[in-house]
Design an enzyme around this catalytic site. Structure first.
Site, PDB file in Angstrom:
ATOM      1  N   TYR A   1       2.507  14.325  81.404  1.00 44.13           N
ATOM      2  CA  TYR A   1       3.418  15.410  81.075  1.00 44.13           C
ATOM      3  C   TYR A   1       4.634  15.196  81.899  1.00 44.13           C
ATOM      4  O   TYR A   1       4.772  15.163  82.991  1.00 44.13           O
ATOM      5  CB  TYR A   1       2.834  16.644  81.644  1.00 44.13           C
ATOM      6  CG  TYR A   1       1.448  16.985  80.936  1.00 44.13           C
ATOM      7  CD1 TYR A   1       1.562  17.774  80.038  1.00 44.13           C
ATOM      8  CD2 TYR A   1       0.207  16.477  81.540  1.00 44.13           C
ATOM      9  CE1 TYR A   1       0.139  18.108  79.252  1.00 44.13           C
ATOM     10  CE2 TYR A   1      -0.632  16.592  81.043  1.00 44.13           C
ATOM     11  CZ  TYR A   1      -0.933  17.555  79.954  1.00 44.13           C
ATOM     12  OH  TYR A   1      -2.177  17.874  79.303  1.00 44.13           O
TER      13      TYR A   1
ATOM     14  N   LYS B   1       0.712  12.552  70.052  1.00 46.82           N
ATOM     15  CA  LYS B   1       1.252  12.084  71.060  1.00 46.82           C
ATOM     16  C   LYS B   1       1.674  10.385  70.980  1.00 46.82           C
ATOM     17  O   LYS B   1       1.353   9.992  70.025  1.00 46.82           O
ATOM     18  CB  LYS B   1      -0.093  12.015  72.271  1.00 46.82           C
ATOM     19  CG  LYS B   1      -0.348  13.410  72.876  1.00 46.82           C
ATOM     20  CD  LYS B   1      -1.653  13.259  73.799  1.00 46.82           C
ATOM     21  CE  LYS B   1      -1.898  14.523  74.236  1.00 46.82           C
ATOM     22  NZ  LYS B   1      -1.858  15.911  73.323  1.00 46.82           N
TER      23      LYS B   1
ATOM     24  N   HIS C   1       2.481  19.977  75.473  1.00 45.61           N
ATOM     25  CA  HIS C   1       1.710  19.012  75.106  1.00 45.61           C
ATOM     26  C   HIS C   1       1.878  17.770  76.021  1.00 45.61           C
ATOM     27  O   HIS C   1       3.093  17.436  76.218  1.00 45.61           O
ATOM     28  CB  HIS C   1       1.443  18.621  73.484  1.00 45.61           C
ATOM     29  CG  HIS C   1       0.816  19.626  73.022  1.00 45.61           C
ATOM     30  ND1 HIS C   1      -0.433  20.036  72.733  1.00 45.61           N
ATOM     31  CD2 HIS C   1       1.195  20.699  72.062  1.00 45.61           C
ATOM     32  CE1 HIS C   1      -0.763  20.979  71.856  1.00 45.61           C
ATOM     33  NE2 HIS C   1       0.203  21.441  71.553  1.00 45.61           N
TER      34      HIS C   1
END
Length: 288
Positions: A230, A265, A237
């Protein structure tokens, strides 16, 4: 004008040399001869623009002028069908449109090929093209990156306790370290190794590097990768899934990328070039 490719002589079929050069951007003229690369000669034969002086079928033409993997010709023909000017160097292709410069190369890699991180990194930036047994094409773009996050974590080194092989800390910072349990934070092996300033594996080095790059770093196990990271907050997310790569089959890398996309992602591949950790951002392209 004599047309030559690997000692096989061809003749024009309804076009002349200038038309071949200007329309298809193939061949080189030297004196009264035009010299073609193997892919160029097959492509022009397939188009019906040239034919061998000595009568032969297409399979014989191909076997006479082309001694490489036929997937190489397939990639060449795909790029030509998109209107590109194409130059080939082994399994590497450079392509451009008229009036443009050549960009990053397209490199053919088969689904079962084994590739090392150092090779992938040195070849990048590049577009890797894979042709499967059904002639379905997938494009991947690999780009070297120097990732950084925005989380400056204050970690007190050495502040770790141990109970029945479980490491824990009572230090409240950084708040994303560990899992709360009865007033303490249970640490995973990477977190405890970081606080204890210990290195047991290359994965420990990767974890340490990502934390030092100001990322929040958590397990990527449920996604089949080493870590998820992150940039700002765990309220968002995770931006990337990170895998440590040494040497692997290409289809496994493709699988990891597709999984990352399915959970919204991006994929980072990490590996060592000498003793230094390097990173590649790798993504799937719909087309080029």
């Amino acid at each position: 004008m004599d047309i030559i490719c690997n000692n096989i002589h061809f003749q024009f079929s309804g076009m002349d040399a200038s038309q071949i050069l200007n329309r298809y951007h193939t061949g080189k003229i030297s004196g009264d001869k035009m010299f073609l690369e193997p892919c160029e000669s097959i492509y022009l034969c397939m188009k019906g623009k040239i034919s061998p002086v000595e009568k032969m079928g297409m399979s014989e033409i191909i076997s006479s002028v082309f001694h490489d993997d036929l997937y190489i010709y397939y990639v060449y023909s795909v790029l030509k069908s998109k209107g590109f000017i194409v130059k080939r160097d082994g399994n590497r292709f450079y392509y451009r449109r008229v009036g443009e410069n050549f960009g990053i190369p397209v490199i053919l890699i088969k689904e079962g090929d084994v590739i090392g991180f150092s090779t992938l990194y040195v070849d990048s930036p590049a577009i890797f093209i894979t042709v499967d047994e059904e002639k379905s094409i997938t494009y991947f773009r690999a780009t070297p990156v120097d990732p950084s996050g925005n989380i400056r974590s204050h970690v007190v080194k050495g502040s770790v306790g141990k109970l029945n092989n479980v490491y824990y800390t009572v230090n409240p910072e950084p708040e994303w370290f560990g899992q709360d349990f009865m007033g303490a934070r249970i640490l995973n092996r990477f977190e405890s190794a970081y606080i204890l300033d210990e290195i047991h594996s290359d994965e420990d080095l990767l974890y340490r590097d990502l934390v030092d790059r100001n990322f929040i770093v958590k397990s990527g196990f449920k996604y089949g990768q080493n870590f998820r990271i992150y940039s700002d907050s765990m309220n968002d997310h995770a931006e990337f899934l990170v895998s440590l790569m040494k040497c692997d089959e290409w289809y496994k890398i493709s699988r990891a990328i597709r999984l990352s996309v399915s959970v919204r992602k991006k994929t980072l591949l990490a590996g060592f070039i000498g003793t230094k950790l390097k990173y590649l951002y790798i993504e799937r392209l719909r087309d080029i």
